[in-house]
Write an enzyme that holds these catalytic residues in place. Structure first.
Site, short mmCIF file in Angstrom:
data_model
loop_
_atom_site.label_atom_id
_atom_site.label_comp_id
_atom_site.label_asym_id
_atom_site.label_seq_id
_atom_site.Cartn_x
_atom_site.Cartn_y
_atom_site.Cartn_z
N ARG A 18 3.69 60.68 34.16
CA ARG A 18 3.50 62.09 33.87
C ARG A 18 4.83 62.85 33.76
NH1 ARG A 18 -1.05 63.30 38.50
NH2 ARG A 18 -2.92 62.70 37.30
N ILE A 35 18.91 81.73 51.05
CA ILE A 35 18.79 80.37 50.50
C ILE A 35 19.18 80.36 49.02
CG2 ILE A 35 16.96 79.77 52.13
CD1 ILE A 35 15.00 79.91 49.71
N ASP A 36 19.31 81.55 48.41
CA ASP A 36 19.65 81.63 46.99
C ASP A 36 21.15 81.48 46.70
OD1 ASP A 36 17.00 81.98 46.23
OD2 ASP A 36 17.11 84.15 46.48
N GLN A 85 10.82 76.01 51.57
CA GLN A 85 12.27 76.00 51.41
C GLN A 85 12.98 76.94 52.39
OE1 GLN A 85 13.03 75.96 46.76
NE2 GLN A 85 10.95 76.59 47.22
N TYR A 136 7.46 78.55 50.07
CA TYR A 136 8.09 79.01 51.31
C TYR A 136 8.58 77.89 52.22
CZ TYR A 136 6.69 83.75 50.17
OH TYR A 136 6.57 84.96 49.56
N GLY A 156 20.66 89.13 52.91
CA GLY A 156 21.11 88.86 51.56
C GLY A 156 21.62 90.09 50.85
N ASN A 157 21.37 90.16 49.53
CA ASN A 157 21.90 91.25 48.73
C ASN A 157 21.41 92.62 49.19
OD1 ASN A 157 23.40 89.69 46.70
ND2 ASN A 157 21.40 88.87 46.16
N GLY A 180 14.24 88.22 53.59
CA GLY A 180 13.56 86.96 53.84
C GLY A 180 14.23 86.16 54.94
N GLU A 221 12.14 79.90 39.97
CA GLU A 221 11.08 80.89 39.82
C GLU A 221 11.47 82.05 38.89
OE1 GLU A 221 10.11 82.92 43.47
OE2 GLU A 221 12.20 82.89 44.14
#
Length: 360
Positions: A175, A139-140, A286, A284, A115-116, A16, A235
């Site tokens: 709410r 971003i994780d 983010q 997305y 990433g990973n 990503g 998520e």
């Protein structure tokens, strides 16, 4: 290998996209070029490395990259070692095509930004005798071996801004508002944005939630005169019932869901509390847009350190941040692993201390 071990190196981005990729590429290439090395850009991640889709990077190529989002190299999620199939035209397996590309462009080393998955593939390439250096982009913030990845802080800023905006609607309409944040396997982004955005509840993959526990928190707020609640949901959040399932059963259950987890939690909460509940998926946004000043600086630092490792011929390493300093971690240390939030993580402990509910 000694100094000037690398004359030419390839650079690719995989997985990503994330804010800071272009800043890291710019820093890496500028620093390397100053030290007499030639960078070769590889388009569309490992796909381009297999196909030989490469081009020389020049000073002009790097102009304007510092503030540009995404990755100008392009990216893909191709994994050369996962179910490898021979090319129908050449008959070559992906790894053989990769070696052919490296030889054709006279690359002495590869720098892979991702990433990973990207760095796991980098580790496998290193095992094949290829000189590889990895950079931690996600971003994780979930790469084992480094306490920080570039792209994370920008994503936190975006997610926090979304939560801030949801606050006004939640308050105006009395709410319960559920905000779904990225984070499939680890909850760093959800945790940080919940703290920064004043979330009342934070549901993350590391802590299975009981919807009754979440409902209790919301009712307690209502009794104290708080007419709204903000529920931040990663998520990858899962219920206590789902946590008992094996991997196959869990995947089947998730595949049967007609909407994402944020909408499911909103429905569960409305049924449990009787309060009007709405869900928003930040999605997305983010990952997109220009990197924050923090990520520009961080990515620039990572890139410069990677160039130094190239110059010294130190390969098979992930450039990582540990205790605020940069270090090289063997790629096989982070390969195939995810950095989850431990129970004693200070941010988690502090979040609990200010009353954030994690559904347990």
């Amino acid at each position: 290998m000694g100094k000037k071990a690398v004359k030419t190196f390839g650079i690719l981005t995989s997985g990503g996209d994330a804010p800071g990729l272009n800043a890291a590429i710019r820093s890496l290439c500028r620093s390397a070029m100053i030290n007499g090395m030639k960078p070769v850009g590889i388009r569309n991640g490992y796909r381009g490395l297999i196909d030989g889709d490469c081009f020389p990077i020049t000073e002009e190529t790097l102009s304007g990259l510092l503030v540009r989002g995404g990755t100008f190299l392009g990216t893909s999620r191709v994994k050369p070692f996962k179910n490898p199939v021979p090319d129908p035209e050449t008959g070559l397996l992906p790894i053989d095509s990769i070696k052919k590309t490296i030889k054709k462009y006279k690359m002495d080393a590869l720098v892979v930004l991702g990433g990973n998955g990207t760095n796991t593939t980098g580790s496998l390439l290193a095992a094949e005798g290829i000189n590889v250096i990895g950079l931690p982009k996600t971003i994780d913030n979930d790469i084992v071996g480094t306490e920080m990845t570039f792209g994370f802080h920008t994503a936190v800023d975006v997610a926090t801004d979304a939560i801030d905006r949801i606050h006004t609607t939640a308050d105006s309409h009395s709410r319960v508002m559920v905000v779904e944040i990225m984070g499939h396997k680890a909850g760093w982004l959800g945790l940080y944005s919940a703290v920064a955005g004043g979330g009342d509840v934070c549901l993350i993959p590391e802590i299975p939630y009981d919807i009754k526990s979440v409902a209790k928190k919301i009712h307690e707020r209502k009794e104290r005169g708080k007419n709204f609640s903000i529920v931040v949901v990663a998520e990858g959040a899962l219920s206590t019932e789902e946590a008992k399932l094996d991997k196959k059963a869990f995947k089947k259950a998730r595949a049967a869901m007609t909407q994402s987890i944020g909408y499911r939690v909103a429905k569960e909460l409305e049924e449990e509390t009787g309060l009007e509940t709405r869900a928003t998926v930040v999605g997305y946004m983010q990952r997109g847009g220009i990197p924050s000043a923090y990520d520009r600086v961080l990515a620039t630092q990572f890139g410069a350190v990677a160039a130094d490792y190239l110059d010294r011929g130190e390969f098979g390493k992930l450039i990582a941040m540990q205790d605020g300093k940069f270090a090289g971690v063997p790629l096989d240390v982070c390969a195939g692993k995810v950095r989850n939030i431990p129970e004693d993580e200070p941010m988690l402990v502090q979040a609990r201390s200010i009353g954030i509910c994690f559904g347990d």
